[in-house]
Design an enzyme around this catalytic site. Structure first.
Site, short mmCIF file in Angstrom:
data_model
loop_
_atom_site.label_atom_id
_atom_site.label_comp_id
_atom_site.label_asym_id
_atom_site.label_seq_id
_atom_site.Cartn_x
_atom_site.Cartn_y
_atom_site.Cartn_z
N ASP A 109 -1.41 4.73 -6.38
CA ASP A 109 0.01 4.53 -6.09
C ASP A 109 0.85 5.69 -6.60
OD1 ASP A 109 -1.22 1.66 -6.13
OD2 ASP A 109 0.57 1.67 -4.87
N ASN A 130 -2.88 2.72 -10.23
CA ASN A 130 -3.40 2.00 -9.06
C ASN A 130 -3.41 0.51 -9.39
OD1 ASN A 130 -4.50 2.01 -6.35
ND2 ASN A 130 -6.44 1.41 -7.26
N GLY A 136 0.88 -1.18 0.00
CA GLY A 136 0.00 0.00 0.00
C GLY A 136 0.91 1.22 0.00
N ALA A 137 0.59 2.18 -0.88
CA ALA A 137 1.52 3.29 -1.13
C ALA A 137 1.98 4.05 0.13
CB ALA A 137 0.91 4.22 -2.17
#
Ligand code: MRU
Length: 339
Positions: free
Chosen positions: A234, A244, A46-47
């Protein structure tokens, strides 16, 4: 709330997301190379979460090299290694760049002083992401109407951030406000972040939801069963093109076709002001075993070729609005102005 990243007494533990939801185990990072491995192997993902982990990775490197005469050089090497652990989410580079600038601005200080400053910055990055997550969730929840059915993709909750989440933060906030929402969560092949992680979070929060396989989404949208789509990001280019999780682009096309609002929720740390469009975003390709196997069990013939990009780019034209901690950006005269 779920604690994805735990930093205490100079020790870093990451909730091992490869094992969720069946086991809640923490992965101990003793060195910055452990952090690099944890990001690459998706122990943490997860970013925003990988940016935060990289920040603590920098501090573990500083502890490792604090007695070295070559502290700055060793740190530069360590930061480059952390920076390359995954290529698409810009939050990682954003955090590493902050560390690099800090070292540049404090060249003349002692190693101990630099290490202290790095620790403070790592903690500040985590706090900032948490605050941005809350503000973004509030901003996004204002768009949700009572009784809405919301579709989301991948995992964008507390597991992917240090707070409520991005897209899932919006969903959680709307639920908390009593908006009586229902959620459909895409399973998100091939890594199944939806089935394993989003379902885990929604279940813990007691938010009514149904898990669907990715291919069900188009039918639900066509049949008028979805009022609102919200996903994370992202990396967002200056023009609003958004990278994403793979499958997001396809979802955006169907949403546009059936005029269902399609929102991106992301903190400012996900906007890459150095790139004009999504064409400049590097898309990570991951191991073929993610497609040919499920939980280590082979499902495809041996010896075949596989194409496994982890992300795709949704053109800004398909995006209704971009929800950040500052505001919701809408297109004006057919363009996003994110600055
Ligand atoms: O490969 P992952 O699991 O790191 O991908 C995560 C996503 O694509 C999320 O949607 C994105 O990072 C936003 S998370 C708040």
């Amino acid at each position: 709330m779920i604690h994805t990243i735990v930093f205490k007494d100079d020790r870093l533990s990451l909730l091992d997301q490869r094992k969720l939801p069946l086991a809640e185990e923490y992965f101990e990072c003793k060195t910055y190379k452990d952090v690099e491995f944890a990001i690459r192997d998706m122990v943490v993902r997860g970013a925003p979460a990988i940016g935060i982990a990289a920040g603590y990775g920098a501090y573990l490197a500083a502890l490792e090299f604090v007695n070295s005469d070559d502290f700055d050089k060793e740190m530069e090497k360590a930061l480059d290694i952390l920076n390359k652990s995954r290529p698409t989410a810009v939050n990682l580079m954003w955090a590493v760049d902050k560390m690099k600038k800090l070292l540049e601005d404090n060249k003349d200080r002692s190693n101990e002083e630099k290490a202290k400053l790095i620790k403070k910055l790592a903690i500040d990055i985590e706090k900032l992401e948490e605050e941005m997550s809350l503000d973004m969730s509030k901003n996004g929840a204002e768009l949700v109407k009572k009784g809405d059915t919301i579709l989301t993709h991948c995992n964008t909750g507390s597991l992917a951030t240090s707070g409520l989440g991005t897209a899932l933060g919006v969903i959680k906030y709307a639920h908390e406000e009593g908006k009586d929402i229902k959620v459909y969560a895409d399973e998100t092949r091939p890594r199944l972040q939806g089935a394993r992680l989003t379902a885990y979070e929604l279940d813990k929060e007691k938010i009514p939801f149904k898990l669907i396989s990715d291919s069900v989404a188009a039918t639900l949208i066509r049949d008028g069963k979805i009022d609102f789509i919200v996903v994370g990001a992202d990396r967002i280019a200056k023009n609003g093109d958004t990278a994403n999780k793979i499958g997001t682009f396809m979802l955006s096309i169907v949403a546009k076709e059936y005029k269902v609002p399609f929102y991106i929720a992301a903190p400012s740390s996900t906007i890459d002001f150095d790139i004009e469009t999504g064409k400049e975003i590097e898309i990570e390709e991951r191991d073929e075993s993610e497609v040919t196997e499920i939980e280590g069990v082979r499902i495809a013939p041996h010896g075949i070729q596989v194409y496994n990009p982890a992300f795709d780019v949704t053109p800004y034209q398909n995006i209704t609005g971009i929800i950040t901690e500052k505001k919701v950006y809408f297109q004006e005269n057919g363009e996003f102005n994110l600055e």
